[in-house]
Design a protein around this motif. Structure first.
Motif: not given
Length: 210
Positions: A86-89, A92-96, A127-128, A166-169
């Motif tokens: 969930l944290i990874g998701l 990912h949403c923040i990077f997107l 991010l911290f 990050y890369a999937v963005c």
């Protein structure tokens, strides 16, 4: 190390492994048939890159879950695994979100130079706590999962999850551009040349001279 049979798996994990099998068959079909350089193949490959990048991020956690079930520790670690995913998701949403903002501001345009990086402090502030949560839940998971080999699997899984978040963005935006803009296609449509009637052109020139 005991071996878990198909009947001993929960319905959720049975469905997960069924989906894994379907995706594997689709991947083989894509490799066999999507070798031509045309627009249709390009669209299929762009979508498949996004799909299998997500799969690559989730697969290590499925593997860790299977090992935990085999060693009778799944009930102790399933909450931590779910929270890490969930944290990874969220990451990912923040990077997107930041990718979308940068594109709207034109920061990825060829003729645009980035003048300032005033948002770096805000990004670090966001991010911290996410990275801190990763560390905390990873530590709790390591304490509850048996075997030193699982610690290595978990570290690899978390690093891969952060990198792919990050890369999937980029893969998503490339796929969007391929579908949205014809100029991104392998074979872009040719511009139609407008027919010019030279007789009418001469008559207009004569009228202008008069």
């Amino acid at each position: 190390m005991n071996t878990i049979s198909w009947e001993q798996l929960t319905p959720f994990f049975q469905n997960v492994f069924k989906i894994e099998g379907v995706l594997l068959i689709l991947q083989l079909l894509i490799l066999l048939f999507c070798f031509l350089e045309n627009n249709f193949t390009q669209k299929i490959l762009s979508v498949s890159i996004v799909t299998y990048a997500y799969k690559m991020a989730i697969d290590p956690f499925v593997f860790i879950s299977y090992i935990a079930m085999d060693r009778g520790a799944y009930e102790n670690v399933k909450f931590y695994l779910a929270v890490i995913l969930l944290i990874g998701l969220i990451l990912h949403c923040i990077f997107l979100y930041h990718w979308i903002r940068k594109i709207k501001r034109g920061e990825y345009a060829l003729n645009t130079s980035i003048k300032s990086q005033s948002n770096n402090s805000n990004k670090k502030f966001v991010l911290f706590p996410i990275v801190f949560a990763f560390v905390i839940f990873s530590f709790l998971l390591i304490r509850n999962i048996p075997g030193s080999d699982n610690i290595i699997y978990l570290i690899v899984a978390i690093v891969l999850l952060i990198c792919l978040a990050y890369a999937v963005c980029e893969f998503i935006f490339v796929s969007y551009c391929i579908f949205r803009f014809p100029s991104f296609a392998v074979n872009p449509p040719q511009k139609k040349q407008q027919y010019v009637n030279h007789k009418n052109l001469r008559k207009k020139k004569k009228k202008n001279k008069r």
